[in-house]
Design a protein around this motif. Structure first.
Motif, PDB file in Angstrom:
ATOM      1  N   ALA A 186       2.403  11.389  17.590  1.00 55.36           N
ATOM      2  CA  ALA A 186       3.472  10.821  16.667  1.00 55.36           C
ATOM      3  C   ALA A 186       2.742   9.658  15.755  1.00 55.36           C
ATOM      4  O   ALA A 186       3.214   9.704  14.764  1.00 55.36           O
ATOM      5  CB  ALA A 186       4.789  10.654  17.217  1.00 55.36           C
ATOM      6  N   ARG A 187       2.077   8.726  16.574  1.00 52.64           N
ATOM      7  CA  ARG A 187       1.675   7.591  15.912  1.00 52.64           C
ATOM      8  C   ARG A 187       0.602   8.011  14.962  1.00 52.64           C
ATOM      9  O   ARG A 187       0.563   7.384  13.906  1.00 52.64           O
ATOM     10  CB  ARG A 187       1.158   6.839  16.852  1.00 52.64           C
ATOM     11  N   GLU A 188      -0.085   8.934  15.187  1.00 52.84           N
ATOM     12  CA  GLU A 188      -1.296   9.582  14.408  1.00 52.84           C
ATOM     13  C   GLU A 188      -0.649  10.171  12.974  1.00 52.84           C
ATOM     14  O   GLU A 188      -1.164   9.624  12.083  1.00 52.84           O
ATOM     15  CB  GLU A 188      -2.116  10.516  15.027  1.00 52.84           C
ATOM     16  N   SER A 189       0.499  10.737  13.031  1.00 53.00           N
ATOM     17  CA  SER A 189       1.320  11.338  12.104  1.00 53.00           C
ATOM     18  C   SER A 189       1.685  10.147  11.145  1.00 53.00           C
ATOM     19  O   SER A 189       1.592  10.226   9.880  1.00 53.00           O
ATOM     20  CB  SER A 189       2.191  12.064  12.564  1.00 53.00           C
ATOM     21  N   LYS A 190       2.205   9.222  11.618  1.00 54.57           N
ATOM     22  CA  LYS A 190       2.577   8.044  11.085  1.00 54.57           C
ATOM     23  C   LYS A 190       1.476   7.312  10.323  1.00 54.57           C
ATOM     24  O   LYS A 190       1.793   6.895   9.181  1.00 54.57           O
ATOM     25  CB  LYS A 190       3.176   7.099  12.228  1.00 54.57           C
ATOM     26  N   THR A 191       0.376   7.013  11.059  1.00 59.46           N
ATOM     27  CA  THR A 191      -0.759   6.408  10.190  1.00 59.46           C
ATOM     28  C   THR A 191      -1.131   7.409   9.148  1.00 59.46           C
ATOM     29  O   THR A 191      -1.372   6.562   8.201  1.00 59.46           O
ATOM     30  CB  THR A 191      -1.951   6.388  11.430  1.00 59.46           C
ATOM     31  N   ALA A 192      -1.310   8.818   9.270  1.00 59.29           N
ATOM     32  CA  ALA A 192      -1.514   9.190   8.082  1.00 59.29           C
ATOM     33  C   ALA A 192      -0.786   9.305   7.227  1.00 59.29           C
ATOM     34  O   ALA A 192      -1.017   9.124   5.807  1.00 59.29           O
ATOM     35  CB  ALA A 192      -1.755  10.787   8.644  1.00 59.29           C
ATOM     36  N   VAL A 193       0.762   9.383   7.237  1.00 61.90           N
ATOM     37  CA  VAL A 193       1.661   8.801   6.124  1.00 61.90           C
ATOM     38  C   VAL A 193       1.381   7.738   5.422  1.00 61.90           C
ATOM     39  O   VAL A 193       1.235   7.620   4.392  1.00 61.90           O
ATOM     40  CB  VAL A 193       3.122   9.073   6.622  1.00 61.90           C
ATOM     41  N   GLU A 194       1.212   6.734   6.288  1.00 66.01           N
ATOM     42  CA  GLU A 194       0.952   5.087   5.678  1.00 66.01           C
ATOM     43  C   GLU A 194      -0.271   5.139   4.871  1.00 66.01           C
ATOM     44  O   GLU A 194      -0.270   4.352   3.997  1.00 66.01           O
ATOM     45  CB  GLU A 194       0.914   4.262   6.723  1.00 66.01           C
ATOM     46  N   LYS A 195      -1.173   5.934   5.344  1.00 70.25           N
ATOM     47  CA  LYS A 195      -2.546   5.851   4.473  1.00 70.25           C
ATOM     48  C   LYS A 195      -2.123   6.541   3.228  1.00 70.25           C
ATOM     49  O   LYS A 195      -2.667   6.046   2.031  1.00 70.25           O
ATOM     50  CB  LYS A 195      -3.636   6.717   5.275  1.00 70.25           C
ATOM     51  N   ALA A 196      -1.559   7.692   3.165  1.00 71.04           N
ATOM     52  CA  ALA A 196      -1.208   8.474   1.901  1.00 71.04           C
ATOM     53  C   ALA A 196      -0.551   7.616   1.082  1.00 71.04           C
ATOM     54  O   ALA A 196      -0.551   7.308  -0.271  1.00 71.04           O
ATOM     55  CB  ALA A 196      -0.529   9.475   1.994  1.00 71.04           C
ATOM     56  N   ARG A 197       0.688   6.657   1.677  1.00 70.35           N
ATOM     57  CA  ARG A 197       1.351   5.702   1.074  1.00 70.35           C
ATOM     58  C   ARG A 197       0.331   4.739   0.112  1.00 70.35           C
ATOM     59  O   ARG A 197       0.632   4.368  -1.052  1.00 70.35           O
ATOM     60  CB  ARG A 197       2.318   5.019   1.790  1.00 70.35           C
ATOM     61  N   SER A 198      -0.392   4.142   0.893  1.00 71.57           N
ATOM     62  CA  SER A 198      -1.351   3.219   0.073  1.00 71.57           C
ATOM     63  C   SER A 198      -2.266   3.754  -0.995  1.00 71.57           C
ATOM     64  O   SER A 198      -2.247   3.125  -2.066  1.00 71.57           O
ATOM     65  CB  SER A 198      -2.356   2.728   1.076  1.00 71.57           C
ATOM     66  N   GLN A 199      -2.656   5.129  -0.505  1.00 65.64           N
ATOM     67  CA  GLN A 199      -3.268   5.788  -1.838  1.00 65.64           C
ATOM     68  C   GLN A 199      -2.651   5.898  -3.076  1.00 65.64           C
ATOM     69  O   GLN A 199      -2.893   5.747  -4.148  1.00 65.64           O
ATOM     70  CB  GLN A 199      -3.720   7.197  -1.151  1.00 65.64           C
ATOM     71  N   VAL A 200      -1.151   6.479  -2.834  1.00 70.73           N
ATOM     72  CA  VAL A 200      -0.361   6.494  -3.973  1.00 70.73           C
ATOM     73  C   VAL A 200      -0.003   4.991  -4.893  1.00 70.73           C
ATOM     74  O   VAL A 200      -0.244   4.864  -5.991  1.00 70.73           O
ATOM     75  CB  VAL A 200       1.032   7.144  -3.567  1.00 70.73           C
ATOM     76  N   ALA A 201       0.070   4.147  -4.008  1.00 66.85           N
ATOM     77  CA  ALA A 201       0.204   2.530  -4.587  1.00 66.85           C
ATOM     78  C   ALA A 201      -0.759   2.372  -5.049  1.00 66.85           C
ATOM     79  O   ALA A 201      -0.691   1.665  -6.286  1.00 66.85           O
ATOM     80  CB  ALA A 201       0.611   1.806  -3.390  1.00 66.85           C
ATOM     81  N   THR A 202      -2.027   2.586  -4.778  1.00 68.43           N
ATOM     82  CA  THR A 202      -3.319   1.885  -5.471  1.00 68.43           C
ATOM     83  C   THR A 202      -3.266   2.779  -6.857  1.00 68.43           C
ATOM     84  O   THR A 202      -3.498   2.193  -7.742  1.00 68.43           O
ATOM     85  CB  THR A 202      -4.390   2.212  -4.393  1.00 68.43           C
ATOM     86  N   ALA A 203      -2.913   3.982  -6.801  1.00 63.25           N
ATOM     87  CA  ALA A 203      -3.166   4.889  -8.060  1.00 63.25           C
ATOM     88  C   ALA A 203      -2.279   3.953  -9.132  1.00 63.25           C
ATOM     89  O   ALA A 203      -2.479   4.493 -10.520  1.00 63.25           O
ATOM     90  CB  ALA A 203      -2.904   6.263  -7.764  1.00 63.25           C
ATOM     91  N   LEU A 204      -1.057   3.706  -8.630  1.00 63.30           N
ATOM     92  CA  LEU A 204      -0.145   3.099  -9.688  1.00 63.30           C
ATOM     93  C   LEU A 204       0.032   1.894  -9.868  1.00 63.30           C
ATOM     94  O   LEU A 204       0.597   1.044 -10.754  1.00 63.30           O
ATOM     95  CB  LEU A 204       1.361   3.443  -9.245  1.00 63.30           C
ATOM     96  N   GLY A 205      -0.953   0.862  -9.147  1.00 58.31           N
ATOM     97  CA  GLY A 205      -0.704  -0.600  -9.293  1.00 58.31           C
ATOM     98  C   GLY A 205       0.439  -1.072  -8.610  1.00 58.31           C
ATOM     99  O   GLY A 205       0.911  -2.325  -8.785  1.00 58.31           O
ATOM    100  N   ALA A 206       0.919  -0.265  -7.504  1.00 55.55           N
ATOM    101  CA  ALA A 206       2.202  -0.844  -6.835  1.00 55.55           C
ATOM    102  C   ALA A 206       1.840  -1.168  -5.356  1.00 55.55           C
ATOM    103  O   ALA A 206       0.533  -1.198  -5.032  1.00 55.55           O
ATOM    104  CB  ALA A 206       3.180   0.503  -6.813  1.00 55.55           C
ATOM    105  N   GLN A 207       2.742  -1.621  -4.799  1.00 50.75           N
ATOM    106  CA  GLN A 207       2.814  -2.017  -3.425  1.00 50.75           C
ATOM    107  C   GLN A 207       3.087  -0.777  -2.356  1.00 50.75           C
ATOM    108  O   GLN A 207       3.999   0.053  -2.797  1.00 50.75           O
ATOM    109  CB  GLN A 207       3.609  -3.300  -2.821  1.00 50.75           C
ATOM    110  N   PRO A 208       2.288  -0.590  -1.415  1.00 50.75           N
ATOM    111  CA  PRO A 208       2.726   0.783  -0.346  1.00 50.75           C
ATOM    112  C   PRO A 208       4.297   0.587  -0.185  1.00 50.75           C
ATOM    113  O   PRO A 208       4.805   1.867  -0.264  1.00 50.75           O
ATOM    114  CB  PRO A 208       2.017   0.459   0.801  1.00 50.75           C
TER     115      PRO A 208
END
Ligand SMILES: *Cc1c(COP(=O)(O)O)cnc(C)c1O
Length: 397
Positions: free
Chosen positions: A43-65
């Protein structure tokens, strides 16, 4: 006869998922099936994967995760932004401003809110499809709580003056949402510099999977939930996370941004060559939308005397995938609300063809489509009573 060859020029409707994105998603269907809300290792691994994707989206937009919330796609993100702001801020005011050329995910949501007692202004656009800044300034009142104007139009490709709109909204203390579904991977976006409060995106428009998207919500924005249930997404968007989709979205947006400049150069050159070929070889045609401020792969052309639907059928016969109006309205004979808003007469709007080029298109594709399209237009015009009239009239003068 069915054509062996498929030439896909409908990238604004959807895109093929990048194989690298599919590869990255696959483990999250099988081994990585843990529910991120649970308390054990998978479950923690899934959570880590979601948070990584959140950072990827934030970076693409100049936003915060922590300003990124995953949704089931562009439609949900638009619904959430508009209804969420409307219901959370109705004590402040009941007025919403949008444009006449929005996607139905925005337009129909606004129409629904009108039935709930909100008042909506639908700004007109000029002949290129752009909103006039002076119209926006005039429309804002002390009752206005939200301006929602798309970043780039899905039918004619016109890019709106987003930074100027953002500036005015911030000055007037009105929230600004933009449907950026068509813009991601095609236009550089910085939500801070452009003063955007909410932004919708959808993975399947930039070589990611279908059924996953995100809403950027700037910190401190007052917004209600659209979906109620579990405490996922910081209690703002209930429902067990679509982990493979989220992982796919994260990688797709990172890859789309990394190759954006190079791909835009290549795709817009193909698009321009196609346009030149059409205008040169096929008489009585015109480009719709903005001559310069448009998405790199978008071509929307009107062909006098014929129906877009007939063109699509014949092009399909040659393996060419294109569209007329928007994918959502094709199949119905309603002329596109976008083309009508740019001032095109209904009969010209009916004869419009949208070709949207993308990553896998080549010079050979352009040559092939030009050749087939010319044949198709000639054939349809030969059968068109309107064209016969036109020829008779031009002979008489
Ligand atoms: C495709 C599209 C949507 C809808 O996104 P989905 O993920 O398919 O729900 C919304 N707005 C625009 C401009 C689009 O092109």
């Amino acid at each position: 006869m069915t054509a062996e060859r498929i030439v896909y020029m409908d990238h604004s409707a959807t895109t093929a998922t990048d194989p690298a994105v599919v590869d990255a998603m696959i483990p999250w269907f099988s081994k990585g099936y843990g529910n991120p809300s649970s308390l054990y290792r998978i479950a923690r691994e899934s959570k880590t994967a979601v948070e990584k994707a959140r950072s990827q989206v934030a970076t693409a937009l100049g936003a915060q995760p922590d300003e990124i919330y995953f949704t089931s796609g562009g439609t949900e993100a638009d619904n959430w932004a508009i209804k969420g702001i409307a219901f959370a801020n109705r004590k402040k005011g009941n007025h919403i401003i949008t444009s006449a050329i929005e996607h139905h995910a925005v337009l129909h949501t606004c129409e629904y809110l009108e039935k709930q007692g909100f008042s909506v202004t639908y700004l007109p656009v000029d002949e290129t499809g752009q909103v006039r800044i002076s119209d926006l300034k005039d429309a804002i009142t002390d009752q206005t709580i939200l301006v929602t104007i798309m970043f780039a139009n899905n039918e004619i490709g016109t890019i709106e003056p987003i930074a100027e709109i953002g500036k005015i909204c911030r000055e007037r203390g009105v929230y600004f949402h933009t449907d950026a579904v068509q813009a991601i991977g095609n236009v550089a976006i910085d939500v801070v510099a452009m003063q955007i409060d909410l932004l919708s995106l959808s993975a399947h428009k930039f070589y990611g999977p279908k059924g996953i998207g995100a809403l950027y919500i700037r910190k401190s924005v007052r917004i209600d939930n659209l979906l109620h249930g579990g405490g996922q997404e910081k209690r703002k968007r209930a429902g067990t996370e679509n982990i493979p989709g989220i992982v796919g979205l994260g990688l797709a947006i990172e890859r789309a941004i990394a190759r954006m400049d190079e791909q835009n150069k290549r795709v817009s050159a193909l698009r321009d060559r196609m346009l030149d070929g059409i205008l040169k070889n096929i008489p009585n045609t015109r480009l719709n939308g903005h001559p310069k401020e448009r998405l790199p792969g978008n071509l929307n052309v009107s062909f006098d005397f014929i129906e877009g639907e007939s063109m699509l059928l014949l092009l399909d016969h040659f393996g060419i995938c294109a569209s007329t109006g928007s994918a959502c309205t094709s199949g119905s004979l309603e002329p596109s609300h976008v083309l009508l808003a740019t001032g095109l007469p209904a009969e010209t709007a009916h004869g419009s063809l949208r070709l949207t080029l993308g990553a896998e298109n080549t010079d050979e594709d352009v040559d092939y489509v030009l050749e087939q399209l010319q044949k198709v237009v000639i054939r349809l015009r030969e059968m068109s009573p309107l064209y016969a009239d036109h020829k008779k009239r031009s002979c008489n003068v």
